[in-house]
Scaffold this active site. Structure first.
Site, PDB file in Angstrom:
ATOM      1  CG  HIS A 308      -2.084   0.923   1.092  1.00  0.00           C
ATOM      2  ND1 HIS A 308      -2.004   2.268   1.334  1.00  0.00           N
ATOM      3  CD2 HIS A 308      -3.350   0.669   0.695  1.00  0.00           C
ATOM      4  CE1 HIS A 308      -3.181   2.815   1.104  1.00  0.00           C
ATOM      5  NE2 HIS A 308      -4.020   1.873   0.714  1.00  0.00           N
ATOM      6  CG  ASP A 366      -8.313  -4.524  -2.640  1.00  0.00           C
ATOM      7  OD1 ASP A 366      -7.541  -3.586  -2.905  1.00  0.00           O
ATOM      8  OD2 ASP A 366      -9.546  -4.391  -2.574  1.00  0.00           O
TER       9      ASP A 366
HETATM   10  C1  SDX Z   1      -6.279  -0.079  -2.874  1.00  0.00           C
HETATM   11  O1  SDX Z   1      -4.597   4.454  -2.114  1.00  0.00           O
HETATM   12  C2  SDX Z   1      -5.494   3.822  -1.466  1.00  0.00           C
HETATM   13  O2  SDX Z   1      -5.877   4.174  -0.361  1.00  0.00           O
HETATM   14  C3  SDX Z   1      -6.086   2.645  -2.182  1.00  0.00           C
HETATM   15  C4  SDX Z   1      -7.052   1.779  -1.379  1.00  0.00           C
HETATM   16  C5  SDX Z   1      -8.340   2.506  -1.086  1.00  0.00           C
HETATM   17  O3  SDX Z   1      -9.037   2.107  -0.143  1.00  0.00           O
HETATM   18  O4  SDX Z   1      -8.705   3.424  -1.871  1.00  0.00           O
HETATM   19  O5  SDX Z   1      -6.455   1.367  -0.167  1.00  0.00           O
HETATM   20  C6  SDX Z   1      -7.436   0.532  -2.168  1.00  0.00           C
HETATM   21  O6  SDX Z   1      -6.044   0.250  -4.003  1.00  0.00           O
HETATM   22  C7  SDX Z   1      -5.385  -1.031  -2.119  1.00  0.00           C
HETATM   23  C8  SDX Z   1      -4.147  -1.494  -2.975  1.00  0.00           C
HETATM   24  C9  SDX Z   1      -4.628  -2.630  -3.880  1.00  0.00           C
HETATM   25  N1  SDX Z   1      -3.590  -2.976  -4.865  1.00  0.00           N
HETATM   26  C10 SDX Z   1      -2.930  -4.159  -4.770  1.00  0.00           C
HETATM   27  O7  SDX Z   1      -3.072  -4.977  -3.857  1.00  0.00           O
HETATM   28  C11 SDX Z   1      -2.004  -4.433  -5.950  1.00  0.00           C
HETATM   29  C12 SDX Z   1      -0.668  -4.953  -5.430  1.00  0.00           C
HETATM   30  N2  SDX Z   1       0.010  -3.859  -4.739  1.00  0.00           N
HETATM   31  C13 SDX Z   1       0.961  -3.046  -5.443  1.00  0.00           C
HETATM   32  O8  SDX Z   1       0.717  -2.898  -6.790  1.00  0.00           O
HETATM   33  C14 SDX Z   1       1.418  -1.818  -4.679  1.00  0.00           C
HETATM   34  O9  SDX Z   1       1.717  -2.230  -3.414  1.00  0.00           O
HETATM   35  C15 SDX Z   1       0.516  -0.611  -4.614  1.00  0.00           C
HETATM   36  C16 SDX Z   1       0.034  -0.174  -5.963  1.00  0.00           C
HETATM   37  C17 SDX Z   1      -0.668  -0.902  -3.759  1.00  0.00           C
HETATM   38  C18 SDX Z   1       1.320   0.509  -3.975  1.00  0.00           C
HETATM   39  O10 SDX Z   1       2.289   0.879  -4.878  1.00  0.00           O
HETATM   40  P1  SDX Z   1       3.383   2.004  -4.516  1.00  0.00           P
HETATM   41  O11 SDX Z   1       3.064   2.692  -3.245  1.00  0.00           O
HETATM   42  O12 SDX Z   1       3.578   2.839  -5.725  1.00  0.00           O
HETATM   43  O13 SDX Z   1       4.648   1.170  -4.177  1.00  0.00           O
HETATM   44  P2  SDX Z   1       5.680   0.674  -5.253  1.00  0.00           P
HETATM   45  O14 SDX Z   1       4.948   0.099  -6.425  1.00  0.00           O
HETATM   46  O15 SDX Z   1       6.662   1.778  -5.484  1.00  0.00           O
HETATM   47  O16 SDX Z   1       6.366  -0.533  -4.472  1.00  0.00           O
HETATM   48  C19 SDX Z   1       7.410  -0.291  -3.540  1.00  0.00           C
HETATM   49  C20 SDX Z   1       8.299  -1.523  -3.654  1.00  0.00           C
HETATM   50  C21 SDX Z   1       8.661  -1.877  -5.099  1.00  0.00           C
HETATM   51  O17 SDX Z   1       9.907  -2.526  -5.056  1.00  0.00           O
HETATM   52  P3  SDX Z   1      11.250  -1.635  -5.464  1.00  0.00           P
HETATM   53  O18 SDX Z   1      10.970  -1.039  -6.830  1.00  0.00           O
HETATM   54  O19 SDX Z   1      11.359  -0.579  -4.383  1.00  0.00           O
HETATM   55  O20 SDX Z   1      12.367  -2.654  -5.438  1.00  0.00           O
HETATM   56  O21 SDX Z   1       7.571  -2.671  -3.155  1.00  0.00           O
HETATM   57  C22 SDX Z   1       7.382  -3.601  -4.213  1.00  0.00           C
HETATM   58  C23 SDX Z   1       7.626  -2.884  -5.522  1.00  0.00           C
HETATM   59  O22 SDX Z   1       8.116  -3.782  -6.500  1.00  0.00           O
HETATM   60  N3  SDX Z   1       5.987  -4.045  -4.116  1.00  0.00           N
HETATM   61  C24 SDX Z   1       5.584  -5.304  -4.252  1.00  0.00           C
HETATM   62  C25 SDX Z   1       4.193  -5.272  -4.051  1.00  0.00           C
HETATM   63  N4  SDX Z   1       3.801  -4.018  -3.830  1.00  0.00           N
HETATM   64  C26 SDX Z   1       4.918  -3.251  -3.875  1.00  0.00           C
HETATM   65  N5  SDX Z   1       6.263  -6.443  -4.524  1.00  0.00           N
HETATM   66  C27 SDX Z   1       5.507  -7.568  -4.599  1.00  0.00           C
HETATM   67  N6  SDX Z   1       4.156  -7.627  -4.405  1.00  0.00           N
HETATM   68  C28 SDX Z   1       3.473  -6.490  -4.136  1.00  0.00           C
HETATM   69  N7  SDX Z   1       2.137  -6.532  -3.957  1.00  0.00           N
END
Ligand code: SDX
Length: 431
Positions: A308, A366
């Protein structure tokens, strides 16, 4: 409610700027950079808005480090346990928990707006039967502005109020009919003798051929899921609604924009993607393979329902959702549901893995929601429409707050331009 602080000093090139700072009632201080470009001739650069407050709001607060979520100051776990969705709607819309009298006036106002204009039923028939329900509710919601001309003038507080109640009331019908259309069953009309969650379940699962009695345990779980999804600060879809609303677009169109944004798998679409992922994993012994893929920089696979932007601790909604999954599936006699077992083991393994610990990746709202919705009987394609149904009150509350703000202006970000510099046109024969 903020207090003024000392200025922030920003020095660059031959300039030193004093930028005002403001302290919130909760959370980090902000540096007000509204005059930065005018005084300093520079922009800030923050794609994804990781360090940018886009607005001032008094509705919802998240403490990502503590794993805390407050709706108008009330913790989400207390509201999920003690309140119910329409009371939470009142809280988000008007800022205070309603008195019994206020609630008794509010609930019937919603109940009596649950029917759609009969002409809208024909709108559904323009879709393929296998259309994703999100495509249908996005279209139907946008079309709603053509049916309710008497509540599209955003400058009239009364019309804003009427449009707000209409959308909160009608979204369950819009979503339920999208489901019925996708399975070829006739639309079931809303019933005023049922509570909000029971009415939605009845419109989804009743058929004209026989009586359908809503299970109160399922209705309570459904109502709690609505509460957990109701609002969440300036997430992507809420920011979309605010930006759309900042141009003066009518509220029905703004909510349609929010639905479109929520559909993405990185946002509201993650609940559908998370359950599909858990089913693909299938058994506990295959979890290490998927953990390895999630950690592999060369593999685009991510653990859906994990991570998140704000929560760097447990998403408090995921905690409540996990408890609810145990309770509902236990009461349904399916506590050994293989998908729930895979989810719990995946969470356990991931939270012990250095990659997830270092990146502070925890289950989000989720991760478990789909397991409950699947147990209730919804197809995965209905998971995000249910999220949209619940988030409608949050989108509307944030939209109303923005429209009522006298300092509100159209949102128009700038950019860091790295394209071609000025050059003259070249005729095709000379290229
Ligand atoms: C919702 O914003 C909100 O409040 C949203 C929400 C709401 O109520 O409105 O809470 C609802 O959207 C919840 C999130 C649902 N999405 C997912 O579950 C999809 C999987 N999660 C990721 O795509 C990610 O964690 C996000 C999109 C939720 C957050 O992305 P960020 O904050 O942009 O973080 P990032 O992509 O920069 O990740 C940081 C690091 C990265 O590694 P590095 O590049 O630093 O090496 O963490 C890794 C990412 O690769 N990472 C993950 C991961 N999520 C982040 N690695 C593996 N699995 C994951 N799920």
């Amino acid at each position: 409610m903020t207090s003024e602080k000392t200025n922030a000093t920003l020095s660059f090139d031959d300039k030193t700027l004093e930028l005002p700072m403001r302290s919130p009632s909760l959370g980090p201080d902000v540096i007000d950079i509204q005059k930065l470009y005018g005084q300093g001739g520079v922009f800030t650069y923050d794609p994804g808005f990781t360090s940018t407050a886009s607005c001032e709001s008094a509705i919802t607060y998240i403490d990502g480090d503590k794993g805390e979520l407050l709706y108008r100051g009330y913790p989400i776990d207390q509201l999920a346990e003690k309140s119910h969705f329409l009371e939470v709607c009142y809280l988000l819309l008007y800022g205070e928990l309603p008195t019994a009298e206020q609630l008794n006036e509010f609930v019937p106002r919603v109940t009596r707006h649950t029917m759609l204009h009969e002409q809208m039923a024909y709108f559904y028939r323009g879709f393929r039967r296998d259309a994703h329900p999100m495509s249908i509710i996005c279209g139907v919601q946008g079309a709603m502005s053509s049916f309710y001309h008497d509540s599209t003038d955003i400058n009239d507080p009364w019309q804003r109020e009427v449009a707000s109640i209409r959308m909160i009331a009608k979204m369950p019908t819009v979503a339920a009919w999208a489901y019925k259309y996708s399975i070829g069953q006739p639309f079931i009309y809303p019933r005023n003798d049922l509570d909000y969650a029971s009415n939605f379940l009845h419109m989804c699962f009743a058929v004209p051929a026989e009586e359908y009695v809503v299970d109160p345990i399922i209705a309570r779980a459904m109502d709690r899921i609505f509460t957990l999804h109701a609002d969440h600060e300036q997430n992507a879809s809420t920011s979309t609604v605010r930006l759309a609303g900042s141009s003066g677009a009518n509220p029905f169109a703004c909510i349609a924009a929010g639905i479109a944004c929520l559909w993405g798998p990185a946002h509201g679409g993650a609940n559908e993607a998370a359950l599909n992922m858990l089913r693909e994993i299938g058994t506990v012994d295959r979890i290490p393979e998927y953990i390895a893929r999630a950690k592999d920089k060369n593999d685009p696979f991510r653990l859906m329902g994990f991570g998140h932007r704000v929560y760097k601790n447990f998403d408090p909604r995921a905690k409540v959702m996990k408890q609810s999954a145990d309770e509902v599936l236990g009461l349904m006699g399916i506590e050994n549901n293989p998908t729930l077992q895979v989810a719990k083991e995946l969470e356990r393994i991931a939270l012990e893995d250095p990659y997830f610990i270092e990146k502070k990746l925890y289950p989000n709202v989720d991760f478990y929601s789909g397991i409950i919705l699947d147990a209730i009987g919804f197809p995965t394609s209905m998971f995000t429409p249910i999220f949209a149904l619940a988030r409608t009150v949050g989108w509307i509350s944030q939209w109303k707050e923005m429209i009522a703000d006298p300092t509100q202006k159209i949102g128009r970000p700038r950019q860091l331009y790295t394209g071609a510099t000025h050059r003259d046109y070249v005729d095709v024969e000379n290229r």
